[in-house]
Scaffold this motif. Structure first.
Motif, PDB file in Angstrom:
ATOM      1  N   PRO A  76       0.757  -1.161  -0.285  1.00 41.55           N
ATOM      2  CA  PRO A  76       0.032  -0.043  -0.187  1.00 41.55           C
ATOM      3  C   PRO A  76       0.864   1.270  -0.064  1.00 41.55           C
ATOM      4  O   PRO A  76       0.413   2.191  -0.596  1.00 41.55           O
ATOM      5  N   SER A  77       2.007   1.285   0.595  1.00 45.10           N
ATOM      6  CA  SER A  77       2.720   2.349   0.663  1.00 45.10           C
ATOM      7  C   SER A  77       3.265   2.638  -0.635  1.00 45.10           C
ATOM      8  O   SER A  77       3.570   4.046  -1.038  1.00 45.10           O
ATOM      9  N   GLU A  78       3.598   1.848  -1.451  1.00 46.27           N
ATOM     10  CA  GLU A  78       4.085   2.088  -2.797  1.00 46.27           C
ATOM     11  C   GLU A  78       3.072   2.536  -3.642  1.00 46.27           C
ATOM     12  O   GLU A  78       3.428   3.318  -4.637  1.00 46.27           O
ATOM     13  N   ASN A  79       1.643   2.118  -3.322  1.00 51.63           N
ATOM     14  CA  ASN A  79       0.698   2.528  -4.539  1.00 51.63           C
ATOM     15  C   ASN A  79      -0.188   3.824  -4.008  1.00 51.63           C
ATOM     16  O   ASN A  79      -0.885   4.259  -4.752  1.00 51.63           O
ATOM     17  N   ARG A  80       0.018   4.285  -2.956  1.00 52.59           N
ATOM     18  CA  ARG A  80      -0.634   5.350  -2.401  1.00 52.59           C
ATOM     19  C   ARG A  80       0.198   6.768  -2.872  1.00 52.59           C
ATOM     20  O   ARG A  80       1.262   6.821  -2.918  1.00 52.59           O
ATOM     21  N   SER A  81      -0.731   7.884  -2.609  1.00 53.74           N
ATOM     22  CA  SER A  81      -0.149   9.209  -2.993  1.00 53.74           C
ATOM     23  C   SER A  81       1.026   9.599  -2.111  1.00 53.74           C
ATOM     24  O   SER A  81       1.908  10.232  -2.322  1.00 53.74           O
ATOM     25  N   PHE A  82       1.067   9.280  -0.930  1.00 54.86           N
ATOM     26  CA  PHE A  82       2.023   9.860  -0.015  1.00 54.86           C
ATOM     27  C   PHE A  82       2.741   8.698   0.486  1.00 54.86           C
ATOM     28  O   PHE A  82       1.866   7.832   1.107  1.00 54.86           O
ATOM     29  N   PRO A  83       4.210   8.962   0.883  1.00 49.66           N
ATOM     30  CA  PRO A  83       4.888   7.741   1.346  1.00 49.66           C
ATOM     31  C   PRO A  83       4.434   7.564   2.824  1.00 49.66           C
ATOM     32  O   PRO A  83       4.094   8.610   3.603  1.00 49.66           O
ATOM     33  N   ARG A  84       4.392   6.309   3.049  1.00 51.30           N
ATOM     34  CA  ARG A  84       3.761   5.826   4.307  1.00 51.30           C
ATOM     35  C   ARG A  84       4.690   5.243   5.079  1.00 51.30           C
ATOM     36  O   ARG A  84       5.552   4.087   4.314  1.00 51.30           O
ATOM     37  N   ASN A  85       4.732   4.962   6.695  1.00 49.73           N
ATOM     38  CA  ASN A  85       5.516   3.901   7.228  1.00 49.73           C
ATOM     39  C   ASN A  85       4.443   2.637   7.293  1.00 49.73           C
ATOM     40  O   ASN A  85       3.565   2.697   6.840  1.00 49.73           O
ATOM     41  N   LYS A  86       5.388   1.559   7.963  1.00 52.34           N
ATOM     42  CA  LYS A  86       4.631   0.402   8.019  1.00 52.34           C
ATOM     43  C   LYS A  86       3.391   0.329   8.603  1.00 52.34           C
ATOM     44  O   LYS A  86       2.568  -0.548   8.514  1.00 52.34           O
ATOM     45  N   ASP A  87       3.058   1.154   9.696  1.00 55.39           N
ATOM     46  CA  ASP A  87       1.972   1.236  10.411  1.00 55.39           C
ATOM     47  C   ASP A  87       1.055   2.125   9.869  1.00 55.39           C
ATOM     48  O   ASP A  87      -0.191   2.207  10.333  1.00 55.39           O
ATOM     49  N   GLY A  88       1.188   2.468   8.642  1.00 56.53           N
ATOM     50  CA  GLY A  88       0.149   3.270   7.883  1.00 56.53           C
ATOM     51  C   GLY A  88       0.235   4.801   8.028  1.00 56.53           C
ATOM     52  O   GLY A  88      -0.226   5.713   7.520  1.00 56.53           O
ATOM     53  N   SER A  89       1.171   5.360   9.193  1.00 56.10           N
ATOM     54  CA  SER A  89       1.289   6.635   9.429  1.00 56.10           C
ATOM     55  C   SER A  89       2.058   7.601   8.384  1.00 56.10           C
ATOM     56  O   SER A  89       3.006   6.682   7.579  1.00 56.10           O
ATOM     57  N   MET A  90       2.187   8.560   7.797  1.00 59.30           N
ATOM     58  CA  MET A  90       2.685   9.233   6.918  1.00 59.30           C
ATOM     59  C   MET A  90       4.207   9.415   7.383  1.00 59.30           C
ATOM     60  O   MET A  90       4.529   9.842   8.269  1.00 59.30           O
ATOM     61  N   LYS A  91       5.041   9.435   6.257  1.00 58.97           N
ATOM     62  CA  LYS A  91       6.581   9.330   6.412  1.00 58.97           C
ATOM     63  C   LYS A  91       6.850  11.103   6.619  1.00 58.97           C
ATOM     64  O   LYS A  91       6.160  12.012   5.720  1.00 58.97           O
ATOM     65  N   SER A  92       7.683  11.444   7.462  1.00 57.22           N
ATOM     66  CA  SER A  92       7.656  13.005   7.429  1.00 57.22           C
ATOM     67  C   SER A  92       8.845  13.411   6.436  1.00 57.22           C
ATOM     68  O   SER A  92       9.669  12.415   6.029  1.00 57.22           O
ATOM     69  N   ASN A  93       8.925  14.428   5.962  1.00 59.07           N
ATOM     70  CA  ASN A  93      10.066  14.903   4.940  1.00 59.07           C
ATOM     71  C   ASN A  93      11.417  15.217   5.563  1.00 59.07           C
ATOM     72  O   ASN A  93      12.196  15.778   4.820  1.00 59.07           O
ATOM     73  N   THR A  94      11.479  15.224   6.881  1.00 56.01           N
ATOM     74  CA  THR A  94      12.770  15.637   7.544  1.00 56.01           C
ATOM     75  C   THR A  94      13.620  14.205   7.784  1.00 56.01           C
ATOM     76  O   THR A  94      13.115  13.183   7.708  1.00 56.01           O
TER      77      THR A  94
END
Length: 94
Positions: A76-94
């Motif tokens: 799902p993290s590869e296919n969705r609009s925003f990069p996500r962590n394994k738990d589904g939360s969004m990855k931060s840009n920092t």
């Protein structure tokens, strides 16, 4: 983009927008029905496992088709609009 605290989705408006775009509909010929049929077929053939997304190699918006030849299983993290962590939360840009 993360949601603001207290944000509540307007599902009625989202559905209305989907209908206007032709992304969701009723009947067996709607785009959502075709995608669901393709996913069920891929699950039956073992191409995709529960928890994985079924992605189109060539996007439908660019002339791709809803066939198994044009489908692949991705996380799902590869296919969705925003990069996500394994738990589904969004990855931060920092």
């Amino acid at each position: 983009m993360p949601s603001s605290p207290g944000y509540k989705r307007d599902y009625k408006q989202e559905y209305k927008t989907q209908k206007e775009r032709g992304e969701s509909g009723t009947g067996s010929d709607s785009g959502s029905a075709q995608r669901k049929r393709l996913r069920r077929l891929a699950l039956k053939k073992g191409m995709v496992k529960p928890g994985q997304d079924l992605d189109h190699k060539k996007p439908l918006s660019k002339g791709g088709s809803n066939t198994l030849k044009n489908a692949r299983a991705v996380s799902p993290s590869e296919n969705r609009s925003f990069p996500r962590n394994k738990d589904g939360s969004m990855k931060s840009n920092t």
